[in-house]
Design a protein around this motif. Structure first.
Motif, PDB file in Angstrom:
ATOM      1  N   GLN A  70       0.852  -1.175   0.000  1.00  0.00           N
ATOM      2  CA  GLN A  70       0.000   0.000   0.000  1.00  0.00           C
ATOM      3  C   GLN A  70       0.893   1.231   0.000  1.00  0.00           C
ATOM      4  O   GLN A  70       1.717   1.399   0.903  1.00  0.00           O
ATOM      5  N   PRO A  71       0.795   2.098  -1.036  1.00  0.00           N
ATOM      6  CA  PRO A  71       1.650   3.292  -1.050  1.00  0.00           C
ATOM      7  C   PRO A  71       1.273   4.255   0.066  1.00  0.00           C
ATOM      8  O   PRO A  71       0.110   4.323   0.492  1.00  0.00           O
ATOM      9  N   VAL A  72       2.256   5.002   0.511  1.00  0.00           N
ATOM     10  CA  VAL A  72       2.036   5.985   1.578  1.00  0.00           C
ATOM     11  C   VAL A  72       2.429   7.358   1.045  1.00  0.00           C
ATOM     12  O   VAL A  72       3.527   7.542   0.515  1.00  0.00           O
ATOM     13  N   PHE A  73       1.518   8.303   1.170  1.00  0.00           N
ATOM     14  CA  PHE A  73       1.779   9.670   0.733  1.00  0.00           C
ATOM     15  C   PHE A  73       1.604  10.617   1.918  1.00  0.00           C
ATOM     16  O   PHE A  73       0.899  10.314   2.873  1.00  0.00           O
ATOM     17  N   ARG A  74       2.252  11.756   1.803  1.00  0.00           N
ATOM     18  CA  ARG A  74       2.025  12.793   2.812  1.00  0.00           C
ATOM     19  C   ARG A  74       2.007  14.156   2.125  1.00  0.00           C
ATOM     20  O   ARG A  74       2.503  14.328   1.016  1.00  0.00           O
ATOM     21  N   GLU A  75       1.445  15.090   2.814  1.00  0.00           N
ATOM     22  CA  GLU A  75       1.310  16.438   2.260  1.00  0.00           C
ATOM     23  C   GLU A  75       2.637  17.186   2.391  1.00  0.00           C
ATOM     24  O   GLU A  75       3.299  17.147   3.428  1.00  0.00           O
ATOM     25  N   TYR A  76       3.032  17.839   1.311  1.00  0.00           N
ATOM     26  CA  TYR A  76       4.218  18.699   1.335  1.00  0.00           C
ATOM     27  C   TYR A  76       3.752  20.129   1.094  1.00  0.00           C
ATOM     28  O   TYR A  76       3.178  20.442   0.051  1.00  0.00           O
ATOM     29  N   VAL A  77       3.952  20.980   2.067  1.00  0.00           N
ATOM     30  CA  VAL A  77       3.462  22.356   1.988  1.00  0.00           C
ATOM     31  C   VAL A  77       4.621  23.271   1.612  1.00  0.00           C
ATOM     32  O   VAL A  77       5.645  23.329   2.307  1.00  0.00           O
ATOM     33  N   GLU A  78       4.441  23.985   0.508  1.00  0.00           N
ATOM     34  CA  GLU A  78       5.453  24.919   0.023  1.00  0.00           C
ATOM     35  C   GLU A  78       4.962  26.341   0.256  1.00  0.00           C
ATOM     36  O   GLU A  78       3.862  26.719  -0.152  1.00  0.00           O
ATOM     37  N   LYS A  79       5.774  27.155   0.911  1.00  0.00           N
ATOM     38  CA  LYS A  79       5.416  28.555   1.113  1.00  0.00           C
ATOM     39  C   LYS A  79       5.673  29.331  -0.175  1.00  0.00           C
ATOM     40  O   LYS A  79       6.734  29.220  -0.782  1.00  0.00           O
ATOM     41  N   THR A  80       4.679  30.106  -0.576  1.00  0.00           N
ATOM     42  CA  THR A  80       4.806  30.892  -1.793  1.00  0.00           C
ATOM     43  C   THR A  80       5.092  32.346  -1.454  1.00  0.00           C
ATOM     44  O   THR A  80       5.072  32.760  -0.293  1.00  0.00           O
ATOM     45  N   ASP A  81       5.366  33.117  -2.490  1.00  0.00           N
ATOM     46  CA  ASP A  81       5.637  34.537  -2.320  1.00  0.00           C
ATOM     47  C   ASP A  81       4.421  35.214  -1.684  1.00  0.00           C
ATOM     48  O   ASP A  81       3.277  34.916  -2.023  1.00  0.00           O
ATOM     49  N   SER A  82       4.679  36.137  -0.773  1.00  0.00           N
ATOM     50  CA  SER A  82       3.580  36.801  -0.071  1.00  0.00           C
ATOM     51  C   SER A  82       2.687  37.600  -1.017  1.00  0.00           C
ATOM     52  O   SER A  82       1.555  37.943  -0.681  1.00  0.00           O
ATOM     53  N   ASP A  99       5.434  11.345  -2.380  1.00  0.00           N
ATOM     54  CA  ASP A  99       5.495   9.887  -2.259  1.00  0.00           C
ATOM     55  C   ASP A  99       6.413   9.531  -1.091  1.00  0.00           C
ATOM     56  O   ASP A  99       7.597   9.860  -1.101  1.00  0.00           O
ATOM     57  N   TYR A 100       5.846   8.837  -0.100  1.00  0.00           N
ATOM     58  CA  TYR A 100       6.598   8.539   1.120  1.00  0.00           C
ATOM     59  C   TYR A 100       7.025   7.075   1.194  1.00  0.00           C
ATOM     60  O   TYR A 100       7.563   6.625   2.192  1.00  0.00           O
ATOM     61  N   GLY A 101       6.760   6.303   0.117  1.00  0.00           N
ATOM     62  CA  GLY A 101       7.156   4.897   0.100  1.00  0.00           C
ATOM     63  C   GLY A 101       5.940   3.983   0.109  1.00  0.00           C
ATOM     64  O   GLY A 101       4.842   4.375  -0.290  1.00  0.00           O
ATOM     65  N   ALA A 102       6.141   2.749   0.559  1.00  0.00           N
ATOM     66  CA  ALA A 102       5.059   1.759   0.596  1.00  0.00           C
ATOM     67  C   ALA A 102       5.207   0.902   1.841  1.00  0.00           C
ATOM     68  O   ALA A 102       6.314   0.694   2.344  1.00  0.00           O
ATOM     69  N   VAL A 103       4.081   0.421   2.341  1.00  0.00           N
ATOM     70  CA  VAL A 103       4.078  -0.478   3.494  1.00  0.00           C
ATOM     71  C   VAL A 103       3.418  -1.791   3.085  1.00  0.00           C
ATOM     72  O   VAL A 103       2.641  -1.843   2.120  1.00  0.00           O
ATOM     73  N   HIS A 104       3.742  -2.851   3.808  1.00  0.00           N
ATOM     74  CA  HIS A 104       3.170  -4.157   3.524  1.00  0.00           C
ATOM     75  C   HIS A 104       1.980  -4.440   4.440  1.00  0.00           C
ATOM     76  O   HIS A 104       2.000  -4.104   5.630  1.00  0.00           O
ATOM     77  N   ASP A 105       0.977  -5.031   3.860  1.00  0.00           N
ATOM     78  CA  ASP A 105      -0.162  -5.502   4.639  1.00  0.00           C
ATOM     79  C   ASP A 105       0.256  -6.841   5.260  1.00  0.00           C
ATOM     80  O   ASP A 105       0.474  -7.821   4.559  1.00  0.00           O
ATOM     81  N   ILE A 106       0.386  -6.880   6.586  1.00  0.00           N
ATOM     82  CA  ILE A 106       0.930  -8.071   7.245  1.00  0.00           C
ATOM     83  C   ILE A 106      -0.139  -9.116   7.540  1.00  0.00           C
ATOM     84  O   ILE A 106       0.150 -10.131   8.184  1.00  0.00           O
ATOM     85  N   ALA A 107      -1.362  -8.897   7.069  1.00  0.00           N
ATOM     86  CA  ALA A 107      -2.412  -9.899   7.280  1.00  0.00           C
ATOM     87  C   ALA A 107      -2.001 -11.221   6.643  1.00  0.00           C
ATOM     88  O   ALA A 107      -1.409 -11.260   5.557  1.00  0.00           O
ATOM     89  N   ALA A 108      -2.305 -12.322   7.322  1.00  0.00           N
ATOM     90  CA  ALA A 108      -1.894 -13.643   6.842  1.00  0.00           C
ATOM     91  C   ALA A 108      -2.717 -14.064   5.624  1.00  0.00           C
ATOM     92  O   ALA A 108      -3.903 -13.744   5.507  1.00  0.00           O
ATOM     93  N   GLY A 109      -2.059 -14.775   4.710  1.00  0.00           N
ATOM     94  CA  GLY A 109      -2.760 -15.372   3.594  1.00  0.00           C
ATOM     95  C   GLY A 109      -3.343 -16.711   4.003  1.00  0.00           C
ATOM     96  O   GLY A 109      -3.084 -17.216   5.101  1.00  0.00           O
ATOM     97  N   ALA A 110      -4.129 -17.312   3.127  1.00  0.00           N
ATOM     98  CA  ALA A 110      -4.773 -18.590   3.435  1.00  0.00           C
ATOM     99  C   ALA A 110      -3.765 -19.739   3.370  1.00  0.00           C
ATOM    100  O   ALA A 110      -2.803 -19.700   2.602  1.00  0.00           O
TER     101      ALA A 110
END
Length: 245
Positions: free
Chosen positions: A38-50, A63-74
């Motif tokens: 599952q990809p992980v994203f976060r907000e990046y806030v850029e300050k602009t000219d006043s 893009d902050y990377g990806a994490v694994h769903d650790i739920a067991a398979g059948a």
């Protein structure tokens, strides 16, 4: 290109990343031991000219990377008493082709001609202390694996398959069904739980991934529609400025 175009571009890059992850999950829905990502994203806030009105801050998608769903398979029975499924978190340690230690949840186990236990791909499985488990010729056809990982033959215990647990953030896919891991801890026999006679299936749900891909497509189409609308607005503004001049 104005700020709004950059924001839309960052959104479309994030959607492409989501689509790549969903497609990879679907492609591995029949891969033993595969854990959906599952990809992980976060907000990046850029300050602009006043001077920029009305907003002085612009939010981009990072893009902050990806994490694994650790739920067991059948559990998937194989008929091979040496095949195992890890019942809980953790990975089996194996010797990778480059000589380093890698980790996998694909529990296909076989005996090499040298008497060593190995994965279906021929990588030696490492037991306690990071040492391979060697089976005597007379025990090769009489092996069993207990729930604590103990490998036994006709003459008694031979070794023990160890399960190593990690913080999932420290797991890095190698691309060959195995992972590189850091700062792991070997579970004791009392903490280990294995099921023999089968392997763990993928925990990918085809319906979930297909639905996610449809949502991604619709979001991308919306983003493209906004981009086209902005382009039309610019064109109209330029036409009006040209007439005024």
């Amino acid at each position: 290109m104005d700020i709004s175009s950059y924001v839309l571009l960052s959104q479309e890059q994030a959607l492409r990343r989501r689509l790549d992850v969903a497609a990879n999950n679907l492609a591995n829905m029949n891969t033993v031991g595969f854990k959906r990502e599952q990809p992980v994203f976060r907000e990046y806030v850029e300050k602009t000219d006043s001077a920029v009105k009305p907003a002085k801050q612009t939010s981009f998608v990072l893009d902050y990377g990806a994490v694994h769903d650790i739920a067991a398979g059948a559990f998937q029975p194989t008929g091979n008493p040496l095949d195992v499924m890890i019942d809980g978190p953790g990975y089996l340690a194996v010797e990778a082709p480059d000589g380093t230690t890698a980790y996998t949840r694909a529990g296909f186990v076989k005996v090499l001609e040298t008497g060593e236990l190995a994965t279906s791909g021929g990588q030696r499985i490492l037991g306690e202390g990071g040492k391979p488990i060697i089976v005597a010729p007379e025990d090769a056809g009489k092996l069993s694996i207990g729930s604590d990982g103990t490998v036994s033959g006709a003459s008694g215990p031979i070794g023990r398959l160890t399960v190593t647990v990690f913080d999932e953030a420290n797991m890095d896919p190698r691309g060959d069904g195995m992972f590189n891991g850091a700062s792991g801890r070997e579970l004791t026999a009392a903490e280990t739980s294995l099921k023999s006679g089968g392997v763990e299936g993928s925990n990918v749900n085809a319906i979930t991934e297909t639905t996610d891909m449809i949502e991604i497509l619709r979001a991308y189409q919306t983003s493209q529609h906004i981009t086209d609308s902005m382009a039309d607005m610019r064109k109209q503004a330029i036409d009006k400025l040209g007439r005024v001049s």
